[in-house]
Scaffold this active site. Structure first.
Site, PDB file in Angstrom:
ATOM      1  N   VAL A 179      50.291  46.173  51.880  1.00  0.00           N
ATOM      2  CA  VAL A 179      51.392  45.381  52.489  1.00  0.00           C
ATOM      3  C   VAL A 179      50.664  44.299  53.084  1.00  0.00           C
ATOM      4  O   VAL A 179      49.991  44.444  54.096  1.00  0.00           O
ATOM      5  CB  VAL A 179      52.379  46.400  53.572  1.00  0.00           C
ATOM      6  CG1 VAL A 179      53.148  45.555  54.252  1.00  0.00           C
ATOM      7  CG2 VAL A 179      53.013  47.468  52.716  1.00  0.00           C
ATOM      8  N   PRO A 180      51.043  43.160  52.630  1.00  0.00           N
ATOM      9  CA  PRO A 180      49.835  42.064  52.815  1.00  0.00           C
ATOM     10  C   PRO A 180      50.059  41.394  54.204  1.00  0.00           C
ATOM     11  O   PRO A 180      50.694  40.154  54.193  1.00  0.00           O
ATOM     12  CB  PRO A 180      50.110  41.214  51.709  1.00  0.00           C
ATOM     13  CG  PRO A 180      51.522  41.368  50.986  1.00  0.00           C
ATOM     14  CD  PRO A 180      51.785  42.799  51.532  1.00  0.00           C
ATOM     15  N   CYS A 181      50.096  42.062  55.152  1.00  0.00           N
ATOM     16  CA  CYS A 181      50.176  41.318  56.561  1.00  0.00           C
ATOM     17  C   CYS A 181      48.973  40.298  56.856  1.00  0.00           C
ATOM     18  O   CYS A 181      49.184  39.326  57.569  1.00  0.00           O
ATOM     19  CB  CYS A 181      50.206  42.274  57.765  1.00  0.00           C
ATOM     20  SG  CYS A 181      48.654  43.279  57.891  1.00  0.00           S
ATOM     21  N   HIS A 182      48.013  40.343  55.907  1.00  0.00           N
ATOM     22  CA  HIS A 182      47.035  39.303  56.004  1.00  0.00           C
ATOM     23  C   HIS A 182      47.457  37.912  55.515  1.00  0.00           C
ATOM     24  O   HIS A 182      46.707  36.877  55.878  1.00  0.00           O
ATOM     25  CB  HIS A 182      45.618  39.649  55.272  1.00  0.00           C
ATOM     26  CG  HIS A 182      46.062  39.941  53.737  1.00  0.00           C
ATOM     27  ND1 HIS A 182      46.299  41.081  53.324  1.00  0.00           N
ATOM     28  CD2 HIS A 182      45.818  39.130  52.736  1.00  0.00           C
ATOM     29  CE1 HIS A 182      46.495  41.089  51.937  1.00  0.00           C
ATOM     30  NE2 HIS A 182      46.255  39.805  51.598  1.00  0.00           N
TER      31      HIS A 182
END
Lengths: 212, 183
Positions: A179-182
């Site tokens: 889950v691309p919180c970056h």
């Protein structure tokens, strides 16, 4: 027979395994552990299966329930501590059982090789709730190689003033990388925080910029 | 906070396997181990926080061993087969009388042969107390009989082991036991 003698005799018999037996025991337990993993999966007794994979951003702990991937953890989060927390919050029925994570491990390999842009393994979002889960559900909508600001994310989920809450939703994302919180940055272009450390965030953004 | 079950396997897996080997013999120990840990995994969430995990596992192993023995409808057999890679001399069947040194005394699994030769009660008492770490009171509960009887069976077992199991060529000093071992 006298009791003192027998006590002495017992004390003088050392049941500690010798080196050779220890080696044999270790390999026997490893073999039996592998069987136990399969038996536990078949019997639906394995509430949590986990494994670790080596990646360019360090060792990642992957943990899945029967519903799906429930936790991805960086080395700096301390994998043992993460497992302890999972035992308390989800279930203590935990085994290292890589099989349940095989598909994800394969997808992660592809992702870090630059040949995969999204993950399609089932996710179990039960570790987060409410607004945080709402934000985390939105994050995969940010395309590979793109970024959004915390403010933009707040607007996307319909709470334009909840910028700080978006920040903490990203900071507590139980499924980093997948889950691309970056892909969420500060409005001034600053990196903001990252659960895996800023070096990992930079590395992921660089990987996606390169492959884009 | 209860640790992940994985930790229980890592910490107690080897000890429980040794108990199963001593109780059932090496060939049947694997199945008992598997059944023990599978059953323990299922019951783990209900285990009290302060329970002695090893004692709990050994108790489950004891029940699984009884089940297995019943299923085979015969008594637990002594260890007759050693894993191929550990059996070097094939002389493991000697030495039961206690007078002869083993040719394979350096064999790490010679102990299992010797344990397998003990009378059942002594063998189980040794397994549960010395290999499984159960206090004599709990050994007595598993075996039936008094605590003192469990203690006696266990020390008789150890005395017998000292007679038949001779690792290295260390000679004992006890006058009754010319070839006893002191490790």
């Amino acid at each position: 027979m006298n009791t003192t003698d027998s006590t002495n005799a017992a004390e003088r018999f050392d049941f500690t395994p010798l080196a050779e037996e220890s080696i044999e025991l270790d390999s026997a337990v490893t073999r039996l552990h592998a069987q136990l993993e399969q038996q536990a999966l078949d019997a639906h007794l394995l509430d949590l299966a986990y494994t670790t994979v080596d990646t360019p951003v360090g060792s990642l702990l992957l943990a899945a329930t029967e519903a799906g991937l429930v936790r991805v953890a960086y080395d700096i989060e301390d994998h043992d501590a993460v497992l302890e927390t999972l035992a308390a919050r989800v279930s203590a029925r935990i085994l290292r059982a890589p099989k349940r994570l095989d598909a994800l491990a394969f997808e992660l390999d592809e992702y870090f090789a630059g040949t995969r842009r999204a993950f399609d393994v089932p996710l179990d979002l039960s570790l987060s709730s409410g607004f945080r889960q709402l934000v985390q559900r939105h994050l995969p909508a940010i395309a590979y190689g793109r970024t959004e600001t915390y403010k933009q994310v707040a607007e996307s989920v319909g709470s334009p003033r909840a910028v700080r809450a978006v920040g903490s939703a990203c900071a507590t994302n139980p499924l980093p990388v997948v889950v691309p919180c970056h892909r969420v940055l500060r409005s001034d272009g600053g990196l903001g925080g990252y659960i895996g450390g800023l070096a990992a965030k930079t590395a992921l953004l660089a990987l996606e910029a390169r492959a884009h | 906070m209860k640790p992940p079950f994985e930790k229980m396997v890592a910490e107690h897996g080897a000890a429980v396997l040794r108990v199963c080997r001593a109780v059932l013999g090496i060939p049947d120990a694997d199945d008992a181990w598997s059944e023990t840990f599978l059953s323990a995994l299922g019951a783990y969430p209900e285990l009290p926080q302060d329970a002695n995990v090893e004692a709990w596992l050994v108790t489950i192993a004891h029940r699984k061993a009884i089940d297995q023995t019943r299923m085979r409808s015969r008594q637990p057999i002594p260890v007759e087969e050693l894993p191929e890679r550990a059996s070097r001399t094939g002389s493991a069947k000697e030495g039961a009388a206690g007078g002869e040194a083993h040719d394979d005394s350096s064999d790490s699994l010679a102990l299992w042969h010797s344990v397998g030769l003990l009378p059942e009660k002594q063998r189980l008492a040794v397994a549960y107390h010395y290999l499984g770490g159960l206090p004599f009171a709990e050994v007595a509960e598993l075996l039936g009989g008094s605590v003192e009887a469990a203690r006696r069976a266990s020390s008789d077992g150890v005395r017998a082991l000292r007679l038949v199991y001779l690792p290295e060529s260390v000679s004992g000093t006890a006058t009754h036991e010319p070839k006893g071992i002191l490790r």
